[in-house]
Scaffold this motif. Structure first.
Motif, short mmCIF file in Angstrom:
data_model
loop_
_atom_site.label_atom_id
_atom_site.label_comp_id
_atom_site.label_asym_id
_atom_site.label_seq_id
_atom_site.Cartn_x
_atom_site.Cartn_y
_atom_site.Cartn_z
N HIS A 128 0.79 -1.16 -0.07
CA HIS A 128 -0.08 -0.07 -0.15
C HIS A 128 0.86 1.15 -0.09
O HIS A 128 0.83 2.27 -0.86
CB HIS A 128 -0.93 0.04 1.09
N ASP A 129 1.85 1.19 0.98
CA ASP A 129 2.69 2.49 0.95
C ASP A 129 3.47 2.50 -0.14
O ASP A 129 3.73 3.67 -0.75
CB ASP A 129 3.56 2.26 2.27
N ALA A 130 4.09 1.45 -0.76
CA ALA A 130 4.90 1.70 -1.86
C ALA A 130 4.10 2.11 -3.30
O ALA A 130 4.69 2.78 -4.18
CB ALA A 130 5.31 -0.04 -2.33
N LEU A 131 2.83 1.80 -3.28
CA LEU A 131 1.95 2.31 -4.51
C LEU A 131 1.87 3.76 -4.18
O LEU A 131 1.91 4.41 -5.05
CB LEU A 131 0.69 1.45 -4.45
N TYR A 132 1.49 4.34 -2.91
CA TYR A 132 1.30 5.66 -2.99
C TYR A 132 2.64 6.37 -3.06
O TYR A 132 2.56 7.63 -3.43
CB TYR A 132 0.60 5.90 -1.46
N ASP A 133 3.81 5.80 -2.62
CA ASP A 133 5.04 6.39 -2.84
C ASP A 133 5.17 6.76 -4.26
O ASP A 133 5.59 7.75 -4.81
CB ASP A 133 6.18 5.62 -2.40
N VAL A 134 4.84 5.83 -5.24
CA VAL A 134 4.91 6.00 -6.65
C VAL A 134 4.04 7.11 -7.10
O VAL A 134 4.40 7.83 -8.03
CB VAL A 134 4.48 4.62 -7.34
N GLU A 135 2.79 6.98 -6.54
CA GLU A 135 1.80 7.99 -6.85
C GLU A 135 2.03 9.45 -6.59
O GLU A 135 1.85 10.28 -7.37
CB GLU A 135 0.30 7.39 -6.75
#
Length: 235
Positions: A128-135
């Motif tokens: 979840h955190d990794a996806l939001y970091d990308v976005e």
């Protein structure tokens, strides 16, 4: 055809179109509207397979409905969630849950499905955190403003999802098989539909429910959450 009838015949479809556009805009996302509504029955939430962050016996439960492409969800993740984590989740005052309202397109559904596959291996929150970091990196301009440039930009791909899984030391074979089989696509779609039922045409991301009540919609600052959470704790 009489002029008045022509006018009526033209106005009707235009009115329908405008109404549809208004509903669509309401469904996109909210930059900062705070709302409090009547209690939503706990049975209306399907929490059977939701990953919680925090202690199970925490007196407060904060539930977010979000979309990984939503720029204001990214703003909440970056600017507000860290303080909530340190002051309320880590201290045992609150547990936090995330549910999908993946309505911005196929990339949103795919990202949510990938996160669910990571949950199979006990790493939902890391993914979840990794996806939001990308976005967040996609959405922020040099001056720190949100521009929403990552929406349906094509950056949320199978290649990215597998790369994130590898970075988080997930079993790549199991993750890829899970994602390619679309194992959780129907679950993501059901969660999105659930959000629509709960909030109707006011459904937007991010939306936050505190102990069964719709509390806020939008990327409000930590101070707004703190005031609401402390009030609930002091009841």
């Amino acid at each position: 055809m009489e002029p008045e009838k022509q006018k009526r015949d033209w106005l009707l479809p235009v009115s329908i179109l405008i109404a549809g556009l208004m509903i669509t805009v309401a469904l996109v996302y909210n930059a900062g509207k705070g709302v409090v509504t009547d209690t939503v029955k706990s049975g209306d939430f399907d929490l059977s397979s939701v990953a919680f962050l925090g202690k199970s016996d925490a007196p407060l439960t904060l539930l977010e409905y979000g979309d990984y492409q939503c720029p204001y969800c990214g703003r909440f993740f970056e600017q507000t969630e860290p303080s909530l984590n340190s002051e309320y989740i880590a201290t045992g005052k609150m547990k936090f849950a995330y549910k999908d309202m993946a309505f911005l397109g196929p990339e949103s559904v795919a990202a949510a499905s990938a996160a669910a596959c990571a949950q199979d291996q006990g790493k939902f929150w890391e993914y979840h955190d990794a996806l939001y970091d990308v976005e967040v990196k996609e959405d922020e301009t040099d001056d720190g403003k949100v521009n929403g440039s990552s929406e349906n930009s094509g950056n949320l791909t199978r290649v990215l999802f597998i790369a994130l899984a590898q970075k988080l030391a997930l079993n790549g074979t199991d993750f890829t098989a899970c994602f390619d089989s679309k194992k959780y696509e129907s679950k993501v779609q059901a969660s999105t539909a659930e959000a629509g039922v709960l909030m109707g045409q006011n459904a937007s991301t991010p939306s936050f429910f505190l102990n069964g009540k719709l509390l806020f919609q939008g990327a409000l600052p930590f101070s707004s959450f703190k005031q609401a959470l402390d009030k609930e704790l002091n009841k």
